[in-house]
Design a protein around this motif. Structure first.
Motif, mmCIF file in Angstrom:
data_model
loop_
_atom_site.group_PDB
_atom_site.id
_atom_site.type_symbol
_atom_site.label_atom_id
_atom_site.label_comp_id
_atom_site.label_asym_id
_atom_site.label_seq_id
_atom_site.Cartn_x
_atom_site.Cartn_y
_atom_site.Cartn_z
ATOM 1 N N THR A 20 52.015 33.715 62.302
ATOM 2 C CA THR A 20 52.922 34.798 62.664
ATOM 3 C C THR A 20 52.307 35.765 63.668
ATOM 4 O O THR A 20 52.895 36.793 63.976
ATOM 5 N N THR A 22 51.756 37.270 66.980
ATOM 6 C CA THR A 22 52.641 37.216 68.145
ATOM 7 C C THR A 22 51.923 36.784 69.411
ATOM 8 O O THR A 22 52.557 36.287 70.339
ATOM 9 N N ASN A 26 53.940 29.846 70.597
ATOM 10 C CA ASN A 26 54.846 29.579 69.483
ATOM 11 C C ASN A 26 54.658 28.200 68.882
ATOM 12 O O ASN A 26 54.585 28.030 67.669
ATOM 13 N N GLU A 317 67.165 30.752 58.130
ATOM 14 C CA GLU A 317 66.635 29.742 59.036
ATOM 15 C C GLU A 317 65.338 29.146 58.483
ATOM 16 O O GLU A 317 64.534 29.848 57.852
ATOM 17 N N ALA A 319 62.533 28.425 59.859
ATOM 18 C CA ALA A 319 61.294 29.071 60.309
ATOM 19 C C ALA A 319 61.002 30.360 59.545
ATOM 20 O O ALA A 319 59.832 30.691 59.305
ATOM 21 N N GLN A 320 62.033 31.093 59.158
ATOM 22 C CA GLN A 320 61.767 32.331 58.420
ATOM 23 C C GLN A 320 61.265 32.022 57.021
ATOM 24 O O GLN A 320 60.435 32.756 56.469
ATOM 25 N N CYS A 323 57.525 30.989 57.469
ATOM 26 C CA CYS A 323 56.646 32.141 57.707
ATOM 27 C C CYS A 323 56.524 33.011 56.460
ATOM 28 O O CYS A 323 55.432 33.523 56.155
ATOM 29 N N ALA A 387 59.727 24.883 64.816
ATOM 30 C CA ALA A 387 60.413 26.032 65.425
ATOM 31 C C ALA A 387 59.462 27.212 65.560
ATOM 32 O O ALA A 387 58.508 27.355 64.794
ATOM 33 N N ALA A 390 59.474 33.093 62.884
ATOM 34 C CA ALA A 390 60.650 33.947 62.742
ATOM 35 C C ALA A 390 60.414 34.955 61.633
ATOM 36 O O ALA A 390 59.742 34.665 60.643
ATOM 37 N N GLU A 391 60.976 36.141 61.800
ATOM 38 C CA GLU A 391 60.875 37.161 60.759
ATOM 39 C C GLU A 391 61.823 36.834 59.619
ATOM 40 O O GLU A 391 62.943 36.374 59.840
ATOM 41 N N TRP A 392 61.390 37.099 58.412
ATOM 42 C CA TRP A 392 62.291 36.945 57.282
ATOM 43 C C TRP A 392 63.022 38.262 57.058
ATOM 44 O O TRP A 392 62.755 39.268 57.715
ATOM 45 N N LYS A 396 62.846 42.201 58.946
ATOM 46 C CA LYS A 396 63.876 42.739 59.829
ATOM 47 C C LYS A 396 64.384 44.089 59.314
ATOM 48 O O LYS A 396 64.533 45.046 60.080
#
Length: 411
Positions: A20, A22, A26, A317, A319-320, A323, A387, A390-392, A396
């Protein structure tokens, strides 16, 4: 937190980089997540499957137990360790062989698990497992059946006929046990469903009762009560949703149950998983409440099982989930004390916290945590792994970003 260490060197050390971060590329980050999961699973399971394959599990496994422990430890903890451990490994072991480092490790571990199964039902083996005394073996035999149901071609079909017959004999011996009037009905149902799946004689009344009572005990909004009275804990994750849907799938496939029952149970599990994803805090923590918190990542079994099935709830999703689960794993398994100096799991949630263990919890009980790794049954190229990060939901929410509102369901 202490860094993860002491792993066999088959997976590259780059696996420990955070997926995760940044600043990372990716695609590299996504692959790193998978390598982290594989290497962590390897660390968790190696003491169990390696010893079991050599007939030395009873000799070498620690026998830590919770305060006020009330079971016959020597008669139950070894089947607990092995049955629970391999139930979470099964989808990963079912992947086809390949010549990658992960593939070679997977093949090696599959062979160890198969030999461990042989040893576990061989009365001449030092690691012959107890199915015939006490009530607890019913629970962990259900996890053994779950293993075979999740990976029949990898972990059932390769067994020799004598071993298969030994397993069937031991499973039928379990009918002597009177199950508790709660989630234990599903353990009965799983054993009988597995026997049905391999075309052995099975007792339909046992699966009928499990089905009917679970339907009666549905409390609403994705939650089942664990028996006549509701308790707020993670048993919907540890046992109820995964085993109920898996049992119903076997019944449906063999024309002993209805598609309507299976579809309804799946919708309810999807709602529960949707709530689970929202309960994962931005830092990878989650509420520590209820019984059996020492089962750790097994609490999120419905969420990763649905990811494995490509049936995550709408708006969640892959990816979330990946992660979020990685963050949880780091919080738990990188905490000093989660493992002892020999690499065995210790009682606790994050670290060594024996005071949180229940009166039925011992070292063997802890290996149910592998059921948080079910998504490793997806190949590396699946979007769950490939993928971008992504944030879960909680990330968010608490960073002021748009999120889907939540509302209860009535099915």
């Amino acid at each position: 937190m202490a860094p993860l260490a002491g792993l066999a060197g088959m997976i590259p050390s780059a696996a420990f980089a955070s997926a995760t971060t940044t600043q990372e590329n990716n695609s590299t980050a996504a692959l790193t997540d998978r390598a982290y999961h594989v290497q962590l699973l390897q660390k968790i399971v190696t003491p169990v499957v390696d010893n079991m394959s050599k007939g030395t599990l009873k000799k070498n496994m620690p026998k830590e137990k919770g305060p006020g422990y009330g079971l016959a430890l020597e008669k139950v903890t070894y089947l607990e360790a092995f049955g629970r451990c391999i139930s979470g490994m099964a989808p990963w072991l079912a992947l086809p062989d390949d010549n990658t480092a992960e593939g070679r490790l997977r093949k090696q571990m599959r062979e160890q698990v198969l030999q461990g199964i042989v040893n576990g039902v061989n009365p001449a083996s030092p690691d012959y497992l107890n199915f015939r005394e006490e009530g607890q073996p019913l629970v962990d035999a259900a996890y053994l059946c779950q293993t075979f149901m999740r990976a029949p071609q990898a972990l059932w079909e390769p067994l020799d006929n004598k071993t298969k017959q030994n397993i069937v004999t031991e499973l039928k011996e379990l009918r002597r046990i009177r199950p508790a009037y709660n989630n234990w009905l599903l353990f009965v149902g799983m054993v009988e469903a597995f026997l049905l799946s391999i075309h052995e004689e099975y007792e339909p009344l046992r699966t009928m009762i499990a089905t009917q009572k679970m339907k009666e005990w549905y409390a609403g909004d994705g939650f089942y009560a664990d028996g006549p009275q509701f308790s707020l804990d993670y048993y919907n994750g540890y046992v109820i949703h995964p085993m109920f849907t898996e049992m119903l799938k076997v019944l449906m496939d063999n024309r002993q149950g209805t598609k309507a029952d299976y579809d309804q149970a799946m919708k309810r599990m999807q709602r529960f998983a949707e709530l689970q994803e929202r309960m994962i805090a931005p830092d990878g923590t989650y509420p520590a409440l209820g019984r059996s918190m020492t089962y750790r990542t097994a609490a999120f079994q419905p969420l990763v099982q649905l990811a494995l099935m490509h049936q995550l709830p709408e708006g969640v999703e892959p990816a979330q989930v990946r992660c979020a689960m990685t963050a949880i794993m780091k919080r738990i398994f990188e905490m000093e004390g989660t493992f002892d100096k020999q690499g065995w799991l210790q009682l606790g949630i994050a670290g060594h916290q024996p005071e949180v263990a229940d009166v039925y919890t011992s070292t063997g009980s802890l290996y149910i945590c592998t059921n948080g790794f079910l998504a490793l049954g997806l190949p590396a190229e699946d979007p769950f792994w490939s993928a971008p990060p992504a944030e879960w939901t909680a990330q968010k929410v608490w960073s002021g970003k748009p999120v889907k509102k939540d509302y209860h369901v009535t099915y």
